[in-house]
Design an enzyme around this catalytic site. Sequence first.
Site, short mmCIF file in Angstrom:
data_model
loop_
_atom_site.label_atom_id
_atom_site.label_comp_id
_atom_site.label_asym_id
_atom_site.label_seq_id
_atom_site.Cartn_x
_atom_site.Cartn_y
_atom_site.Cartn_z
N GLU A 1 -0.89 -8.44 5.46
CA GLU A 1 -0.54 -8.52 6.89
C GLU A 1 -1.77 -8.36 7.79
O GLU A 1 -1.70 -8.59 8.99
CB GLU A 1 0.54 -7.48 7.23
CG GLU A 1 0.09 -6.02 7.29
CD GLU A 1 -0.11 -5.37 5.92
OE1 GLU A 1 -0.03 -6.08 4.89
OE2 GLU A 1 -0.38 -4.16 5.89
N HIS B 1 -3.38 -5.30 1.74
CA HIS B 1 -2.68 -5.55 3.01
C HIS B 1 -2.74 -7.02 3.45
O HIS B 1 -3.56 -7.37 4.32
CB HIS B 1 -3.34 -4.72 4.13
CG HIS B 1 -3.11 -3.25 4.02
ND1 HIS B 1 -2.06 -2.62 4.62
CD2 HIS B 1 -3.80 -2.30 3.37
CE1 HIS B 1 -2.11 -1.32 4.36
NE2 HIS B 1 -3.16 -1.10 3.60
N CYS C 1 0.81 -1.22 0.00
CA CYS C 1 0.00 0.00 0.00
C CYS C 1 0.86 1.28 0.00
O CYS C 1 1.43 1.61 -1.03
CB CYS C 1 -1.00 -0.05 1.14
SG CYS C 1 -2.42 1.01 0.81
N ARG D 1 -2.62 8.08 -5.81
CA ARG D 1 -2.94 7.93 -4.38
C ARG D 1 -4.44 8.05 -4.15
O ARG D 1 -5.11 8.83 -4.81
CB ARG D 1 -2.27 9.05 -3.57
CG ARG D 1 -0.87 8.77 -3.20
CD ARG D 1 -0.34 9.92 -2.38
NE ARG D 1 -0.71 9.83 -0.98
CZ ARG D 1 -0.87 10.87 -0.19
NH1 ARG D 1 -0.75 12.09 -0.65
NH2 ARG D 1 -1.15 10.70 1.08
N1 GLN Z 1 -3.53 6.49 1.35
C1 GLN Z 1 -2.28 6.18 1.93
C2 GLN Z 1 -1.17 7.03 1.33
O1 GLN Z 1 -1.39 7.73 0.42
C3 GLN Z 1 -1.94 4.72 1.78
C4 GLN Z 1 -2.91 3.88 2.59
C5 GLN Z 1 -2.36 2.63 3.16
O2 GLN Z 1 -1.16 2.38 3.20
N2 GLN Z 1 -3.25 1.82 3.67
O3 GLN Z 1 -0.08 7.00 1.78
#
Ligand code: GLN
Length: 197
Positions: free
Chosen positions: A180, A178, A85, A112
């Site tokens: 994890e 994710h 992420c 993002r």
């Molecule tokens: N939206 C977050 C970012 O721009 C990422 C979100 C996440 O790692 N769950 O950094």
Amino acid sequence: MKKNTNYPTIGVLGLQGDFQEHIEILTKLQIPYIKVTSSEDLDKINGLIIPGGESTTIIKLLKTNNIFKKLKKKIQLGLPTWGTCAGAIVLAKKVTGLKLETLKILEIDVARNAYGRQKESFSADVSIPKLNKNRFPGIFIRAPKINKISSKIKPIAKLKNGEIVGIEEKNIIVTTFHPELTQDDSLHKYFLKKISH
Ligand code: GLN
């Protein structure tokens, strides 16, 4: 607790975000790890996980803690690295919606928070043919979208609509979801296989 001493040490970047959840999976798998918070820590590891969190904060802390440049070099020299992420954003060459400079290592364009506000978080089945999985539990939390990848990069994970949510290039893996946060540790095991003994 007993650790598997034949195994190399995995670093989990522990500046911000959900590094603890990665650490819990490594602990369960009895893999030696350290939490990486300084540039010296980078000399002690054979692989690195960059967790999810807030990419802006992670990038700022990489700079203020003097890790940024050395980390970039290490990954370019082949350090096995997995970004989840926000970790994907930190590794990408081009990011829409971010004013800070990323590590600019992977030739991917990511946007993002591309899934919009109402759907900031969602779960969806992810297919990962390499792991023979059709329904890996994908948890997406304000996830970025991978809009473009260079031809050198292999997609490894997709949503049912074909959208790429995981990629691999040489020593690097990126997932926008994710693993994890699930009970499924197969992607962790897959990453660990990339690390030479
Ligand atoms: N939206 C977050 C970012 O721009 C990422 C979100 C996440 O790692 N769950 O950094």
